[in-house]
Motif scaffolding. Structure first.
Motif, PDB file in Angstrom:
ATOM      1  N   LEU A  36       0.854  -1.081   0.035  1.00 28.81           N
ATOM      2  CA  LEU A  36      -0.101   0.007  -0.003  1.00 28.81           C
ATOM      3  C   LEU A  36       0.836   1.329   0.003  1.00 28.81           C
ATOM      4  N   PHE A  37       2.127   1.131   0.726  1.00 29.15           N
ATOM      5  CA  PHE A  37       2.774   2.316   1.010  1.00 29.15           C
ATOM      6  C   PHE A  37       3.937   2.514   0.089  1.00 29.15           C
ATOM      7  N   SER A  38       4.067   1.500  -0.774  1.00 26.52           N
ATOM      8  CA  SER A  38       5.117   1.587  -1.988  1.00 26.52           C
ATOM      9  C   SER A  38       4.371   1.909  -3.134  1.00 26.52           C
ATOM     10  N   GLY A  39       3.002   1.943  -3.395  1.00 30.39           N
ATOM     11  CA  GLY A  39       2.163   2.010  -4.442  1.00 30.39           C
ATOM     12  C   GLY A  39       2.161   0.712  -5.563  1.00 30.39           C
ATOM     13  N   HIS A  70       8.616  -6.900  16.494  1.00 29.27           N
ATOM     14  CA  HIS A  70      10.360  -7.402  16.496  1.00 29.27           C
ATOM     15  C   HIS A  70      10.809  -7.854  15.145  1.00 29.27           C
ATOM     16  N   ASP A  71      10.080  -8.181  14.149  1.00 33.97           N
ATOM     17  CA  ASP A  71      10.359  -8.441  12.916  1.00 33.97           C
ATOM     18  C   ASP A  71      10.341  -7.516  11.847  1.00 33.97           C
ATOM     19  N   ARG A  72       9.738  -6.338  12.227  1.00 34.63           N
ATOM     20  CA  ARG A  72       9.563  -5.315  11.142  1.00 34.63           C
ATOM     21  C   ARG A  72       9.964  -3.793  11.638  1.00 34.63           C
ATOM     22  N   ALA A  73      10.046  -3.097  10.697  1.00 34.48           N
ATOM     23  CA  ALA A  73      10.666  -1.786  11.015  1.00 34.48           C
ATOM     24  C   ALA A  73       9.734  -0.919  11.726  1.00 34.48           C
ATOM     25  N   ARG A  74      10.252  -0.133  12.291  1.00 36.05           N
ATOM     26  CA  ARG A  74       9.129   0.693  13.036  1.00 36.05           C
ATOM     27  C   ARG A  74       8.201   1.491  11.996  1.00 36.05           C
ATOM     28  N   ALA A  75       6.954   1.776  12.480  1.00 35.12           N
ATOM     29  CA  ALA A  75       5.913   2.176  11.703  1.00 35.12           C
ATOM     30  C   ALA A  75       6.149   3.516  10.992  1.00 35.12           C
ATOM     31  N   LYS A  76       7.173   4.354  11.680  1.00 38.07           N
ATOM     32  CA  LYS A  76       7.376   5.649  11.133  1.00 38.07           C
ATOM     33  C   LYS A  76       8.206   5.455   9.686  1.00 38.07           C
ATOM     34  N   LEU A  77       9.001   4.286   9.623  1.00 37.55           N
ATOM     35  CA  LEU A  77       9.754   4.102   8.189  1.00 37.55           C
ATOM     36  C   LEU A  77       8.919   3.888   7.124  1.00 37.55           C
ATOM     37  N   LEU A  78       7.761   3.128   7.613  1.00 33.69           N
ATOM     38  CA  LEU A  78       6.819   2.377   6.570  1.00 33.69           C
ATOM     39  C   LEU A  78       5.769   3.490   6.023  1.00 33.69           C
ATOM     40  N   GLN A  84      -1.413   9.837   8.527  1.00 32.11           N
ATOM     41  CA  GLN A  84      -1.612   8.365   7.910  1.00 32.11           C
ATOM     42  C   GLN A  84      -1.509   7.342   8.845  1.00 32.11           C
ATOM     43  N   ARG A  85      -0.310   7.636   9.373  1.00 34.86           N
ATOM     44  CA  ARG A  85       0.265   6.878  10.684  1.00 34.86           C
ATOM     45  C   ARG A  85      -0.674   6.516  11.638  1.00 34.86           C
ATOM     46  N   ARG A  86      -1.194   7.754  12.119  1.00 33.85           N
ATOM     47  CA  ARG A  86      -2.422   7.645  13.213  1.00 33.85           C
ATOM     48  C   ARG A  86      -3.672   7.048  12.793  1.00 33.85           C
ATOM     49  N   ASN A  87      -3.854   7.163  11.384  1.00 27.83           N
ATOM     50  CA  ASN A  87      -5.253   6.655  11.064  1.00 27.83           C
ATOM     51  C   ASN A  87      -4.998   5.256  10.806  1.00 27.83           C
TER      52      ASN A  87
END
Length: 181
Positions: A36-39, A70-78, A84-87
């Protein structure tokens, strides 16, 4: 899972995991979520995949919904856009399943602590979304009381009494002259 199988390694499917566990990570649709975030993917595709989970897993399945772990990057990077992050964070709380907030997500940490090493969470980041998360985590207080096939618009204690009286007497709800309305 398919890639593991191609390499000759065993990997359990989520359906198999539900025989042993009550809850599984939402990894089966994670690539679509990231897309979704890479298009590469659309919101419609993601929603279809979420709906498909309802048809392929046991009726009592529970998915662990998350933006980071623990397996995924912080939401701020994605999801770099704060709104959008708060939504998306709020959306976690409205989905079927359990919500996971990973160590420090509530203070929007840059550092992602390891699950397997002793890593302290940095709590003093200057950002704290805990109040918003606390509101999202509260159960909904909207009370809708059903009386037979009708939604009762009276006070809850009146609706419960009416419903109980109708059930005991065998009355049909909504028909005049039967039970108290």
């Amino acid at each position: 899972v398919r890639e593991m199988w191609r390499q000759g390694a065993y990997a359990a499917t989520d359906c198999e995991l539900y025989r042993a566990f009550d809850i599984t990570y939402d990894y089966d649709i994670w690539p679509c979520f990231e897309g979704l975030f890479s298009g590469e993917r659309t919101l419609g595709e993601y929603i279809r995949m979420m709906n498909q989970q309802e048809t392929v897993y046991p009726a009592n399945h529970i998915k662990l919904r998350f933006l980071e772990n623990h397996d995924r990057a912080r939401a701020k990077l994605l999801i770099p856009d704060e709104r959008q992050r708060r939504n998306w964070t709020a959306f976690l709380f409205f989905q079927k399943g359990a919500t996971l907030l990973y160590n420090g997500q509530e203070t929007e940490n840059d550092f992602r602590p390891s699950l397997f090493e002793k890593d302290d969470v940095v709590w003093e980041t200057g950002r704290d979304v805990s109040p918003a998360l606390a509101r999202l985590g509260q159960p909904f207080l909207l009370k809708i009381h059903f009386v037979g096939e009708q939604v009762a618009r009276q006070r809850p204690e009146r609706a419960e009494r009416v419903g109980a009286e109708q059930r005991l007497r065998g009355d049909q709800p909504g028909r005049r002259g039967h039970g108290r309305q």
